[in-house]
Every structure is written in structure tokens, then in C-alpha cells.
Design a protein around this motif. Structure first.
Motif, short mmCIF file in Angstrom:
data_model
loop_
_atom_site.label_atom_id
_atom_site.label_comp_id
_atom_site.label_asym_id
_atom_site.label_seq_id
_atom_site.Cartn_x
_atom_site.Cartn_y
_atom_site.Cartn_z
N ASN A 13 0.90 -1.15 0.08
CA ASN A 13 0.09 -0.19 -0.04
C ASN A 13 1.11 1.19 -0.07
O ASN A 13 0.49 2.21 -0.72
N HIS A 14 2.01 1.18 0.69
CA HIS A 14 2.70 2.38 0.80
C HIS A 14 3.43 2.57 -0.51
O HIS A 14 3.61 3.77 -0.93
N ALA A 15 4.01 1.46 -0.94
CA ALA A 15 4.81 1.81 -2.36
C ALA A 15 3.76 2.09 -3.52
O ALA A 15 4.31 2.99 -4.01
N PHE A 16 2.82 1.78 -3.37
CA PHE A 16 1.76 2.35 -4.55
C PHE A 16 1.29 3.78 -4.39
O PHE A 16 1.50 4.31 -5.38
N THR A 17 1.23 4.01 -2.88
CA THR A 17 0.64 5.28 -2.71
C THR A 17 1.82 6.32 -3.10
O THR A 17 1.91 7.48 -3.51
N GLU A 18 3.28 5.86 -2.69
CA GLU A 18 4.12 6.75 -3.20
C GLU A 18 4.42 7.03 -4.50
O GLU A 18 4.69 8.20 -5.15
N ARG A 19 4.29 6.08 -5.38
CA ARG A 19 4.22 6.15 -6.88
C ARG A 19 3.17 6.98 -7.39
O ARG A 19 3.07 7.97 -8.10
N MET A 20 1.84 6.79 -6.83
CA MET A 20 0.73 7.59 -7.00
C MET A 20 0.90 9.21 -6.91
O MET A 20 0.74 9.88 -7.63
N PHE A 44 -7.40 1.26 0.59
CA PHE A 44 -8.33 2.38 0.89
C PHE A 44 -8.09 2.95 2.40
O PHE A 44 -8.25 4.04 2.88
N ASP A 45 -8.18 1.76 3.17
CA ASP A 45 -8.29 1.98 4.60
C ASP A 45 -6.73 2.67 5.09
O ASP A 45 -6.77 3.54 5.86
N TYR A 46 -5.80 2.32 4.12
CA TYR A 46 -4.43 2.89 4.43
C TYR A 46 -4.50 4.43 4.17
O TYR A 46 -4.14 5.20 4.74
N TRP A 47 -5.08 4.88 2.89
CA TRP A 47 -5.31 6.14 2.60
C TRP A 47 -6.04 6.73 3.76
O TRP A 47 -5.76 8.02 4.06
N ALA A 48 -7.14 6.30 4.21
CA ALA A 48 -8.09 7.02 4.98
C ALA A 48 -7.50 7.28 6.30
O ALA A 48 -7.75 8.09 7.05
N GLY A 53 -3.72 16.07 4.26
CA GLY A 53 -2.69 16.69 3.50
C GLY A 53 -1.53 15.96 2.97
O GLY A 53 -0.91 16.41 2.10
N GLU A 54 -1.38 14.81 3.40
CA GLU A 54 -0.53 13.91 2.94
C GLU A 54 -0.75 13.63 1.48
O GLU A 54 0.05 13.46 0.62
N ILE A 55 -2.05 13.39 1.09
CA ILE A 55 -2.42 13.18 -0.32
C ILE A 55 -3.25 14.41 -0.77
O ILE A 55 -4.18 14.91 -0.14
N ASP A 56 -2.87 15.02 -1.60
CA ASP A 56 -3.83 16.34 -2.40
C ASP A 56 -4.87 15.71 -2.79
O ASP A 56 -4.99 15.73 -4.25
N TRP A 57 -5.94 15.20 -2.33
CA TRP A 57 -7.22 14.60 -2.80
C TRP A 57 -8.04 15.47 -3.75
O TRP A 57 -8.65 14.87 -4.83
#
Ligand code: 6PG
Length: 243
Positions: A13-20, A44-48, A53-57
Motif C-alpha cells: 500500500n505504501h509503495a503504490f501510494t508513493e508512486r501515485m 483505501f483503509d491505508y489512505w483513510a 494533507g498527505e495526499i492532495d485529494w
């Protein structure tokens, strides 16, 4: 094919999030197609739970690669799962959510959604193109909602097709192969030992796999195809490099 194998779901989840985030940092808006089923729940639970502000949704525009033909309140709905595991926890304007309307007639919804993609996405070589397309893979080698018994749907000239789950008979609306392969970045997120056999076949006997499994036909024109696997899903691969 870029393959990464993770010893934990959190690591994946972390690796995909960093690429995203890297991809999103280069864009004013980011058009992402989500996959459904159970694997994305963990992501999604990881993102939640990430700090505000970690991800500029607000730059993200959410679409789906497929949807079950059920109302958005149904426990089978990919939209409902995404709402309960992500949207209810982040600040996002409703206008940034482009739901496949599973409650509507499948044929008319496939047409509507296909036309919506033409209006909402960048068009590359005449085909709507996502910035990021997430995919899962079933243990039968399906992806999105294109199943082996209907592999012919992959080559549809339409942007979206209607499909039928081979066991439950449940109707689905799915992106076709041409839209999947027009995405700028395609990420397979595949977990679980029940996927290991198909992962092995797709990586080690690709020509044979392409005849049987829709997942083997995912070959984006961009060349940007990433497989993020957990160890159980990768266990049948030779010399798999664990990340
Ligand atoms: C769906 C998905 C489907 C899913 C695979 C894997 O609507 O079910 O889009 O393609 O990605 O079936 O599902 P799991 O992650 O539950 O194994």
C-alpha cells in the motif's frame, strides 16, 4: 513489466501510494480508475488513516474500471466499498466522483459511461486515457470485469462493455481492453495465494496466457505496467525478488 513483491500489505500500500503521489505531483488534476473487490479495501483503509494533507485529494478525479450491476447501497457495489473505506474519510468534492451507475440498465449504462469517459478524460489516439488505472486479478485470470469465458469482450470497439460473472451470473459494466491499454500508468495490485498459479502462467507462459486470461492482455501502449504482488501471490514465480 515492472514487478515488485511485498512481504506485507502495508508495504504494498505504501509503495503504490508513493508512486501515485509522484505521478500526481506532475499534474493539476489526476484521473484515476479504481478497481473493486477486496484487495483495494486495505489500500483505501491505508489512505483513510493518512494525515490530512498527505495526499492532495482535491486534484483527484475518481472513476472505476468496473462495477457490479447493483444499486450503490448494495454490499456488492464497488462504489459502496470505496465510500465506506475511503470517501467517508477524506475531503473530496462530489463532482470529482464519477460512479458507474450499477442500478441502471447495464447496456445503457455502459454506453453512458463510455461517452462520459470521452468527455472527462484526455483522448489519446482517439481513446480516453486514465492517468492511473488500478486493476485486480481474479484467481481465474479475469481483470476488471472481463472474464475468461467472455475474453472476446476485451477487443470491443466500445469504451465500456457489459459482462456476466461466470459463477454468480451477476451482470457487470467494465472498461474494455482498448481503454485499459490506453492508460498512462497501469498498476495491478494482486494479493493472495489463490492468485499464484495465474501470476506464474502470465509471467512464465505469456503467449499461452494471452489466449485464456484477460489479465494477460493488459499491455498498456505507454509501457507503464506495474505489478505489485504480495508474497503469497508471487510464491510460484522463479527467483522472485522480495521488496
Ligand atoms: C471486481 C474487481 C475485480 C477484482 C478481482 C480481484 O469488481 O471484483 O474489479 O476485477 O479486482 O476480482 O478481486 P479481489 O481483490 O477481491 O481478489
Amino acid at each position: 513489466m515492472n514487478i515488485q513483491i511485498f512481504s506485507t500489505q502495508t508495504g504494498l500500500n505504501h509503495a503504490f501510494t508513493e508512486r501515485m503521489k509522484e505521478i500526481a505531483s506532475e499534474k493539476r488534476t489526476l484521473n484515476i480508475a479504481l478497481s473493486g473487490g477486496s484487495t483495494p479495501k486495505s489500500l483505501f483503509d491505508y489512505w483513510a488513516q493518512l494525515p490530512e494533507g498527505e495526499i492532495d485529494w482535491k486534484k483527484f478525479r475518481f472513476f472505476w474500471g468496473d462495477e457490479r450491476c447493483v444499486p450503490p447501497s448494495d454490499h456488492e457495489s464497488n462504489y459502496k466499498m470505496t465510500k465506506e473505506h475511503l470517501f467517508d474519510f477524506i475531503t473530496l468534492p462530489n463532482k470529482n466522483i464519477f460512479r458507474i451507475q450499477g442500478e441502471d440498465d447495464p447496456t445503457s449504462e455502459a454506453k453512458r459511461y463510455g461517452e462520459l469517459l470521452n468527455h472527462e478524460l484526455e483522448i489519446t489516439n482517439g481513446i480516453p486515457s486514465f492517468d492511473i488505472l488500478m486493476l485486480g486479478m481474479g484467481d481465474d485470470g479475469h481483470t476488471a470485469s472481463i472474464f475468461p469465458h467472455q475474453i472476446n469482450l476485451w477487443d470491443s470497439l466500445e469504451n465500456c462493455v457489459t459482462a456476466i460473472h461466470p459463477i454468480s451470473g451477476q451482470k457487470r459494466v467494465s472498461l474494455s481492453g482498448k481503454v485499459i491499454n490506453a492508460a498512462k500508468n497501469v498498476f495491478f495490485l494482486v494479493t493472495g495465494e489463490n492468485k499464484a498459479e495465474k501470476v506464474k502462467e502470465i509471467f512464465e507462459q505469456p503467449d499461452q496466457a494471452k489466449k485464456q486470461y484477460p489479465a494477460a492482455l493488459v499491455q498498456p501502449e505507454s509501457g507503464n505496467l506495474y505489478w505489485f504482488l504480495d508474497e503469497p501471490a508471487a510464491k510460484r514465480l522463479h527467483n522472485n525478488p522480495v521488496t
